[in-house]
Design a protein around this motif. Sequence first.
Motif, short mmCIF file in Angstrom:
data_model
loop_
_atom_site.label_atom_id
_atom_site.label_comp_id
_atom_site.label_asym_id
_atom_site.label_seq_id
_atom_site.Cartn_x
_atom_site.Cartn_y
_atom_site.Cartn_z
N GLY A 26 -11.45 24.40 14.35
CA GLY A 26 -9.44 23.73 15.26
C GLY A 26 -9.57 22.40 15.45
N PHE A 27 -9.89 21.46 14.28
CA PHE A 27 -9.39 19.89 14.82
C PHE A 27 -8.69 19.11 14.30
N LEU A 28 -7.74 18.49 14.52
CA LEU A 28 -6.95 17.36 13.81
C LEU A 28 -8.00 16.35 13.30
N TRP A 29 -7.52 16.54 11.49
CA TRP A 29 -8.30 15.06 11.16
C TRP A 29 -7.88 14.16 11.05
N LEU A 30 -8.06 12.93 11.65
CA LEU A 30 -7.23 11.62 11.04
C LEU A 30 -8.86 10.68 10.44
N SER A 31 -8.32 10.45 9.08
CA SER A 31 -9.35 9.53 8.31
C SER A 31 -8.03 8.38 8.11
N THR A 32 -8.98 6.76 8.51
CA THR A 32 -7.72 5.91 8.45
C THR A 32 -7.84 5.52 6.36
N GLY A 33 -9.45 5.98 6.69
CA GLY A 33 -9.61 6.00 4.21
C GLY A 33 -7.95 6.22 4.00
N ASP A 34 -7.95 7.90 4.48
CA ASP A 34 -7.08 8.34 3.31
C ASP A 34 -5.77 8.09 4.30
N ARG A 35 -5.28 7.76 5.14
CA ARG A 35 -3.83 7.70 4.95
C ARG A 35 -3.28 5.72 4.68
N LEU A 36 -5.23 5.22 4.65
CA LEU A 36 -4.42 3.73 4.04
C LEU A 36 -4.72 4.29 2.30
N ARG A 37 -4.80 5.00 1.41
CA ARG A 37 -4.97 5.40 0.56
C ARG A 37 -3.12 5.87 0.12
N GLU A 38 -3.05 7.21 1.47
CA GLU A 38 -1.79 7.38 0.92
C GLU A 38 -1.00 6.07 0.87
N ALA A 39 -0.70 5.55 2.02
CA ALA A 39 0.28 4.51 1.85
C ALA A 39 0.15 3.26 0.62
N GLN A 40 -1.33 3.57 -0.11
CA GLN A 40 -1.06 2.51 -1.64
C GLN A 40 -0.40 3.66 -2.06
N ARG A 41 -1.03 5.18 -2.26
CA ARG A 41 -0.27 5.57 -3.25
C ARG A 41 1.67 5.74 -2.63
N SER A 42 2.11 5.63 -1.35
CA SER A 42 3.56 5.39 -1.57
C SER A 42 4.09 3.70 -1.78
N GLY A 43 3.85 3.32 -1.97
CA GLY A 43 3.80 1.46 -2.81
C GLY A 43 5.16 1.33 -1.93
N SER A 44 4.67 1.41 -0.55
CA SER A 44 4.97 0.49 0.95
C SER A 44 4.31 -0.85 0.88
N LEU A 45 5.52 -1.41 1.41
CA LEU A 45 4.80 -2.37 1.78
C LEU A 45 3.19 -2.87 2.60
N PHE A 46 3.33 -2.09 3.19
CA PHE A 46 2.15 -2.05 4.24
C PHE A 46 0.73 -1.20 2.95
N GLY A 47 1.17 -0.55 2.15
CA GLY A 47 0.65 0.28 0.89
C GLY A 47 -0.92 -1.87 -0.09
N GLN A 48 0.71 -2.13 -0.24
CA GLN A 48 0.61 -3.81 -0.85
C GLN A 48 -0.41 -4.29 0.03
N ARG A 49 -0.62 -4.28 1.37
CA ARG A 49 -1.17 -5.67 1.87
C ARG A 49 -2.26 -4.96 2.01
N VAL A 50 -2.64 -3.74 1.94
CA VAL A 50 -4.23 -2.99 2.00
C VAL A 50 -5.38 -3.11 0.81
N THR A 51 -4.39 -2.82 0.03
CA THR A 51 -4.69 -2.58 -1.65
C THR A 51 -5.66 -3.63 -1.76
N GLU A 52 -5.06 -5.44 -1.80
CA GLU A 52 -6.79 -5.98 -1.83
C GLU A 52 -7.67 -5.79 -1.00
N TYR A 53 -7.82 -5.69 0.57
CA TYR A 53 -8.70 -5.05 1.22
C TYR A 53 -9.78 -4.20 0.75
N MET A 54 -9.23 -3.55 0.31
CA MET A 54 -9.93 -1.63 0.15
C MET A 54 -10.22 -2.23 -1.77
#
Length: 202
Positions: A26-54
Amino acid sequence: MQLLVFLGPPGVGKGTAAERIVTSLGFLWLSTGDRLREAQRSGSLFGQRVTEYMNSGRLVPDELIIELVESEIATLAPSTRLLLDGFPRTLPQAIALDENLARHANQVDLVIELQADQDELVRRIRGRSQTDGRTDDTLETLQHRLEEFHRQTAPLTEYYQSQGKLQVVDARGSLDEVFESVRLCIGEYLAVDGEDAPRHHD
Ligand code: AMP
């Protein structure tokens, strides 16, 4: 809130163990890697910023990731059991997390570090690259990610050890064995609602 942190190098199986902990305990799971991959897929500015690092296997800058985690934590109910997977990964992130939690009379309750040797990590990432389609699962990127881990994340072991919150789990076994060790560790060191505080910390 109860807060559990998973530490460990890329490929050690944090995500797999987390998935099972979430469904069975019953834990809530917060994976920063998953959040960042979601942001990448959404094409948001944030997603674009993190892509080069990842994509190059480097860590996303602390300020971006700290803001992401803090804004998520701010939305959670006080009764939440939260599993942080992939955060913190640097000392500034760990300190920012402690400070943020302290402002709300919270704290990290338990840190479980999953350990496996480098050959095993490479073997697992190779396997994952054939099934998960992650763009950062190439051997070259893995090398950078392991370097980042040793340089930036490994110091967290001592940080949490000095706080008496660290437990190490051998992650070389089967998925069932690793899950069972993690489950036992949580049972021993993390009180469930209505129970006393954790029994002891080394
Ligand atoms: P993961 O799925 O946890 O292996 O994360 C994949 C990639 O996302 C990492 O190689 C980093 O580029 C980035 N990332 C995830 N979590 C963090 C974090 N806490 N700090 C910085 N970068 C992160």
